[in-house]
Design a protein around this motif. Structure first.
Motif, PDB file in Angstrom:
ATOM      1  N   HIS A  11      61.256  17.355  -7.947  1.00 21.17           N
ATOM      2  CA  HIS A  11      60.208  17.302  -8.970  1.00 21.17           C
ATOM      3  C   HIS A  11      60.777  17.505 -10.380  1.00 21.17           C
ATOM      4  O   HIS A  11      60.493  16.731 -11.296  1.00 21.17           O
ATOM      5  CB  HIS A  11      59.164  18.379  -8.621  1.00 21.17           C
ATOM      6  CG  HIS A  11      58.130  18.602  -9.673  1.00 21.17           C
ATOM      7  ND1 HIS A  11      58.370  19.317 -10.821  1.00 21.17           N
ATOM      8  CD2 HIS A  11      56.841  18.189  -9.745  1.00 21.17           C
ATOM      9  CE1 HIS A  11      57.276  19.336 -11.557  1.00 21.17           C
ATOM     10  NE2 HIS A  11      56.336  18.663 -10.925  1.00 21.17           N
ATOM     11  N   SER A  15      60.857  14.912 -13.576  1.00 17.76           N
ATOM     12  CA  SER A  15      60.141  15.298 -14.784  1.00 17.76           C
ATOM     13  C   SER A  15      61.066  15.268 -16.007  1.00 17.76           C
ATOM     14  O   SER A  15      60.714  14.725 -17.055  1.00 17.76           O
ATOM     15  CB  SER A  15      59.555  16.700 -14.579  1.00 17.76           C
ATOM     16  OG  SER A  15      58.838  17.077 -15.707  1.00 17.76           O
ATOM     17  N   GLY A  40      55.953  10.300  -6.526  1.00 19.04           N
ATOM     18  CA  GLY A  40      56.384  10.986  -7.746  1.00 19.04           C
ATOM     19  C   GLY A  40      55.869  10.349  -9.025  1.00 19.04           C
ATOM     20  O   GLY A  40      56.360  10.660 -10.114  1.00 19.04           O
ATOM     21  N   THR A  43      54.262  13.014 -11.252  1.00 15.87           N
ATOM     22  CA  THR A  43      55.345  13.873 -11.751  1.00 15.87           C
ATOM     23  C   THR A  43      56.053  13.204 -12.914  1.00 15.87           C
ATOM     24  O   THR A  43      56.301  13.812 -13.957  1.00 15.87           O
ATOM     25  CB  THR A  43      56.369  14.136 -10.612  1.00 15.87           C
ATOM     26  OG1 THR A  43      55.684  14.738  -9.515  1.00 15.87           O
ATOM     27  CG2 THR A  43      57.504  15.011 -11.074  1.00 15.87           C
TER      28      THR A  43
END
Ligand SMILES: Nc1ncnc2c1ncn2[C@@H]1O[C@H](COP(=O)(O)OP(=O)(O)OP(=O)(O)O)[C@@H](O)[C@H]1O
Ligand SMILES: [Mg+2]
Length: 66
Positions: A11, A15, A40, A43
């Protein structure tokens, strides 16, 4: 068009990558996200928004659709 591949392992890495990518964007740029549930996308989008200094909360449209 240049092509490149980035692999992120969690994650935070996704990010941070999106946050950094945001600094290279220009008005009118379009990013298309494609991926299965939990791939994702949100994210990435949250990281991108952070990099663009967007203060609003970024939510997954998936929840709205459900
Ligand atoms: N490399 C990675 N990048 C992003 N998230 C990862 C990664 N590895 C594991 N994860 C986990 O996978 C999940 C990704 O969830 P996220 O909500 O971003 O996906 P999504 O593509 O938006 O899903 P949905 O289609 O359901 O909206 C999180 O729980 C996150 O911790
Ligand atoms: Mg999502």
């Amino acid at each position: 068009m240049n092509k490149f591949e980035i692999i992120t392992v969690d994650h935070d890495e996704t990010s941070r990558f999106a946050e950094k990518l945001a600094t290279y964007l220009h008005p009118g740029d379009v990013i298309a996200l494609e991926g299965d549930l939990g791939a994702g996308k949100t994210t990435f989008t949250k990281g991108l928004a952070k990099g663009l200094e967007i203060k609003k909360t970024v939510n997954s449209p998936t929840f709205t659709i459900i």
